[in-house]
Design a protein around this motif. Sequence first.
Motif, PDB file in Angstrom:
ATOM      1  N   LEU A  43      10.104  -6.758   7.659  1.00  0.00           N
ATOM      2  CA  LEU A  43       9.076  -7.455   8.067  1.00  0.00           C
ATOM      3  C   LEU A  43       8.195  -7.877   7.945  1.00  0.00           C
ATOM      4  O   LEU A  43       7.724  -7.541   6.615  1.00  0.00           O
ATOM      5  N   ARG A  44       7.408  -8.321   8.511  1.00  0.00           N
ATOM      6  CA  ARG A  44       5.927  -8.232   8.573  1.00  0.00           C
ATOM      7  C   ARG A  44       5.023  -6.641   8.829  1.00  0.00           C
ATOM      8  O   ARG A  44       4.962  -6.548   9.279  1.00  0.00           O
ATOM      9  N   THR A  45       4.597  -6.877   7.704  1.00  0.00           N
ATOM     10  CA  THR A  45       3.317  -5.639   7.572  1.00  0.00           C
ATOM     11  C   THR A  45       1.879  -5.429   7.099  1.00  0.00           C
ATOM     12  O   THR A  45       1.597  -7.313   6.706  1.00  0.00           O
ATOM     13  N   LEU A  46       1.104  -4.937   7.488  1.00  0.00           N
ATOM     14  CA  LEU A  46      -0.444  -5.238   7.682  1.00  0.00           C
ATOM     15  C   LEU A  46      -1.125  -4.629   6.147  1.00  0.00           C
ATOM     16  O   LEU A  46       0.174  -3.798   5.237  1.00  0.00           O
ATOM     17  N   VAL A  47      -1.538  -5.884   5.853  1.00  0.00           N
ATOM     18  CA  VAL A  47      -2.147  -5.383   4.668  1.00  0.00           C
ATOM     19  C   VAL A  47      -3.693  -5.130   5.476  1.00  0.00           C
ATOM     20  O   VAL A  47      -4.098  -3.828   4.029  1.00  0.00           O
ATOM     21  N   ALA A  48      -4.589  -5.661   5.329  1.00  0.00           N
ATOM     22  CA  ALA A  48      -6.100  -5.429   5.621  1.00  0.00           C
ATOM     23  C   ALA A  48      -5.962  -5.805   7.128  1.00  0.00           C
ATOM     24  O   ALA A  48      -5.532  -7.164   7.041  1.00  0.00           O
ATOM     25  N   LEU A  49      -6.996  -5.190   7.640  1.00  0.00           N
ATOM     26  CA  LEU A  49      -7.318  -5.548   9.260  1.00  0.00           C
ATOM     27  C   LEU A  49      -8.651  -4.969   9.220  1.00  0.00           C
ATOM     28  O   LEU A  49      -9.104  -4.025   9.458  1.00  0.00           O
ATOM     29  N   SER A  50      -9.145  -6.378   9.457  1.00  0.00           N
ATOM     30  CA  SER A  50     -11.092  -6.041  10.657  1.00  0.00           C
ATOM     31  C   SER A  50     -11.569  -5.840  11.882  1.00  0.00           C
ATOM     32  O   SER A  50     -10.894  -7.151  12.345  1.00  0.00           O
ATOM     33  N   LYS A  51     -11.348  -4.631  12.542  1.00  0.00           N
ATOM     34  CA  LYS A  51     -11.462  -4.786  14.046  1.00  0.00           C
ATOM     35  C   LYS A  51     -13.406  -5.133  14.556  1.00  0.00           C
ATOM     36  O   LYS A  51     -13.342  -4.300  13.720  1.00  0.00           O
ATOM     37  N   SER A  61      -0.160   1.398   0.539  1.00  0.00           N
ATOM     38  CA  SER A  61       0.422   0.712  -0.567  1.00  0.00           C
ATOM     39  C   SER A  61      -0.377  -0.240  -0.998  1.00  0.00           C
ATOM     40  O   SER A  61      -0.071  -0.310  -2.526  1.00  0.00           O
ATOM     41  N   VAL A  62      -0.822  -0.463  -0.456  1.00  0.00           N
ATOM     42  CA  VAL A  62      -2.767  -1.344  -0.849  1.00  0.00           C
ATOM     43  C   VAL A  62      -3.738  -1.204  -0.867  1.00  0.00           C
ATOM     44  O   VAL A  62      -4.928  -1.044  -1.805  1.00  0.00           O
ATOM     45  N   LYS A  63      -4.158   0.192  -0.402  1.00  0.00           N
ATOM     46  CA  LYS A  63      -5.227   0.884  -0.870  1.00  0.00           C
ATOM     47  C   LYS A  63      -5.942   1.465  -2.003  1.00  0.00           C
ATOM     48  O   LYS A  63      -5.417   1.798  -3.016  1.00  0.00           O
ATOM     49  N   GLY A  64      -7.217   0.835  -2.532  1.00  0.00           N
ATOM     50  CA  GLY A  64      -8.025   0.753  -3.688  1.00  0.00           C
ATOM     51  C   GLY A  64      -7.517  -0.141  -4.551  1.00  0.00           C
ATOM     52  O   GLY A  64      -8.055   0.154  -5.644  1.00  0.00           O
ATOM     53  N   ASN A  82      -5.834  -6.462  -6.404  1.00  0.00           N
ATOM     54  CA  ASN A  82      -6.462  -6.271  -8.140  1.00  0.00           C
ATOM     55  C   ASN A  82      -4.709  -5.167  -8.197  1.00  0.00           C
ATOM     56  O   ASN A  82      -4.010  -4.956  -7.247  1.00  0.00           O
ATOM     57  N   ASN A  83      -4.645  -5.399  -9.978  1.00  0.00           N
ATOM     58  CA  ASN A  83      -3.787  -4.257 -10.038  1.00  0.00           C
ATOM     59  C   ASN A  83      -2.553  -4.194  -9.639  1.00  0.00           C
ATOM     60  O   ASN A  83      -1.851  -3.317  -9.257  1.00  0.00           O
TER      61      ASN A  83
END
Length: 114
Positions: A43-51, A61-64, A82-83
Amino acid sequence: VQLQASGGGLVQAGGSLRLSCKISGSISEVNNMGWFRQGPGHLRTLVALSKDGASPEYGDSVKGRFIFSRDNASDTIYLQMNNLNPKDTGVYYCNAQIGFRGFWGQGTLVTVSS
């Protein structure tokens, strides 16, 4: 609101990519903006979101590793990745929200080889 994403491609594990998304239209009305992804069979999942312009939230899974940013002068948001690892493979979509309405870019494919 219209969104145009770019920057995807093929990269080896451990490498980096930067995605861009140009936002046009009623951008002054946009509350939230960010990136989502959809991996093969997922499914489509959150990567990054600015509210409301606040510091972005990131998927676990992408933090850092990933960094969300925006350039108000050019109405463009970015995702520095990155990485990278093969699990990051998928179609990445930029998203803008006005109230309860969501707007999506066309998606850009990121493929990470092992």
